[in-house]
Design a protein around this motif. Structure first.
Motif, PDB file in Angstrom:
ATOM      1  N   PRO A  52      32.169  30.558  37.213  1.00  0.00           N
ATOM      2  CA  PRO A  52      32.659  31.310  38.362  1.00  0.00           C
ATOM      3  C   PRO A  52      31.748  32.504  38.671  1.00  0.00           C
ATOM      4  O   PRO A  52      30.937  32.907  37.838  1.00  0.00           O
ATOM      5  CB  PRO A  52      34.040  31.784  37.910  1.00  0.00           C
ATOM      6  N   ILE A  53      31.882  33.047  39.869  1.00  0.00           N
ATOM      7  CA  ILE A  53      31.177  34.272  40.225  1.00  0.00           C
ATOM      8  C   ILE A  53      32.197  35.381  40.416  1.00  0.00           C
ATOM      9  O   ILE A  53      33.377  35.112  40.660  1.00  0.00           O
ATOM     10  CB  ILE A  53      30.325  34.118  41.503  1.00  0.00           C
ATOM     11  N   GLU A  54      31.729  36.612  40.272  1.00  0.00           N
ATOM     12  CA  GLU A  54      32.586  37.756  40.565  1.00  0.00           C
ATOM     13  C   GLU A  54      32.176  38.318  41.910  1.00  0.00           C
ATOM     14  O   GLU A  54      31.002  38.603  42.142  1.00  0.00           O
ATOM     15  CB  GLU A  54      32.474  38.810  39.464  1.00  0.00           C
ATOM     16  N   TYR A  55      33.157  38.444  42.787  1.00  0.00           N
ATOM     17  CA  TYR A  55      32.915  38.947  44.125  1.00  0.00           C
ATOM     18  C   TYR A  55      34.015  39.939  44.465  1.00  0.00           C
ATOM     19  O   TYR A  55      35.196  39.564  44.490  1.00  0.00           O
ATOM     20  CB  TYR A  55      32.899  37.790  45.131  1.00  0.00           C
ATOM     21  N   LYS A  56      33.641  41.199  44.649  1.00  0.00           N
ATOM     22  CA  LYS A  56      34.596  42.249  44.988  1.00  0.00           C
ATOM     23  C   LYS A  56      35.786  42.248  44.028  1.00  0.00           C
ATOM     24  O   LYS A  56      36.939  42.173  44.434  1.00  0.00           O
ATOM     25  CB  LYS A  56      35.070  42.127  46.429  1.00  0.00           C
ATOM     26  N   SER A  57      35.484  42.257  42.760  1.00  0.00           N
ATOM     27  CA  SER A  57      36.476  42.283  41.686  1.00  0.00           C
ATOM     28  C   SER A  57      37.310  41.004  41.580  1.00  0.00           C
ATOM     29  O   SER A  57      38.292  40.963  40.851  1.00  0.00           O
ATOM     30  CB  SER A  57      37.415  43.486  41.830  1.00  0.00           C
ATOM     31  N   LEU A  58      36.932  39.965  42.305  1.00  0.00           N
ATOM     32  CA  LEU A  58      37.614  38.671  42.212  1.00  0.00           C
ATOM     33  C   LEU A  58      36.738  37.705  41.428  1.00  0.00           C
ATOM     34  O   LEU A  58      35.517  37.728  41.528  1.00  0.00           O
ATOM     35  CB  LEU A  58      37.873  38.089  43.598  1.00  0.00           C
ATOM     36  N   ARG A  59      37.367  36.845  40.682  1.00  0.00           N
ATOM     37  CA  ARG A  59      36.663  35.785  39.969  1.00  0.00           C
ATOM     38  C   ARG A  59      36.878  34.495  40.763  1.00  0.00           C
ATOM     39  O   ARG A  59      38.000  33.995  40.845  1.00  0.00           O
ATOM     40  CB  ARG A  59      37.249  35.675  38.563  1.00  0.00           C
ATOM     41  N   LEU A  60      35.798  33.967  41.339  1.00  0.00           N
ATOM     42  CA  LEU A  60      35.906  32.833  42.243  1.00  0.00           C
ATOM     43  C   LEU A  60      35.117  31.626  41.720  1.00  0.00           C
ATOM     44  O   LEU A  60      33.994  31.768  41.243  1.00  0.00           O
ATOM     45  CB  LEU A  60      35.355  33.209  43.625  1.00  0.00           C
ATOM     46  N   ASP A  61      35.714  30.456  41.860  1.00  0.00           N
ATOM     47  CA  ASP A  61      35.003  29.223  41.542  1.00  0.00           C
ATOM     48  C   ASP A  61      34.171  28.861  42.765  1.00  0.00           C
ATOM     49  O   ASP A  61      34.703  28.498  43.806  1.00  0.00           O
ATOM     50  CB  ASP A  61      35.991  28.106  41.214  1.00  0.00           C
ATOM     51  N   LEU A  98      24.770  35.079  35.602  1.00  0.00           N
ATOM     52  CA  LEU A  98      26.224  34.977  35.768  1.00  0.00           C
ATOM     53  C   LEU A  98      26.942  34.814  34.435  1.00  0.00           C
ATOM     54  O   LEU A  98      28.055  35.308  34.257  1.00  0.00           O
ATOM     55  CB  LEU A  98      26.576  33.811  36.698  1.00  0.00           C
ATOM     56  N   SER A  99      26.313  34.120  33.495  1.00  0.00           N
ATOM     57  CA  SER A  99      26.946  33.876  32.199  1.00  0.00           C
ATOM     58  C   SER A  99      26.585  34.942  31.155  1.00  0.00           C
ATOM     59  O   SER A  99      27.120  34.928  30.055  1.00  0.00           O
ATOM     60  CB  SER A  99      26.534  32.502  31.665  1.00  0.00           C
TER      61      SER A  99
END
Length: 125
Positions: A52-61, A98-99
């Motif tokens: 997943p990536i982190e975008y604006k404090s969100l963890r998104l697949d 990312l990892s």
């Protein structure tokens, strides 16, 4: 075990797979056989790991998948291409960032000699 020790085992296992199968097969075939070889070496290997990536404090697949991760330290990105290009290196470097891993190995099985299809990529955290 250090990243360099793991890397050495990965390259040895990849050479064995290439020696047995040669070039010209699907990436998934090499992935399956390399996983077997590394497991036989006693290494912990996970396949097709979601990243997943982190975008604006969100963890998104976002659809990223690591081909193989060995001992939770070294990422392997498998290819079956004519030659590596900058996008392959950029892809692996993105996975490393990312990892939060330091070392990745690009393996291209579409070569006559596997040593011509190995590229280490280092993430300078």
């Amino acid at each position: 075990m250090t990243e360099n020790e793991i890397s050495s085992k990965i390259i040895g296992a990849a050479i064995e797979v290439h020696k047995q199968l040669g070039p010209g097969l699907l990436e998934s075939t090499y992935e399956t056989c390399l996983t077997h070889e590394l497991t036989e070496e006693g290494l912990n290997v996970r396949r097709q790991v979601l990243l997943p990536i982190e975008y604006k404090s969100l963890r998104l697949d976002a659809g990223y998948r690591i081909d193989l991760i060995v001992e939770e330290k070294v990422i392997i990105e498998l290819k079956v291409v004519d030659e590596f290009n900058s996008i392959h290196i950029a892809q692996l470097l993105t996975y490393l960032k990312l990892s939060k891993n330091k070392l990745g190995i690009l393996l291209n099985f579409n070569v006559s000699r596997l040593k011509d299809g190995v590229r280490r990529v280092v993430n300078n955290l």
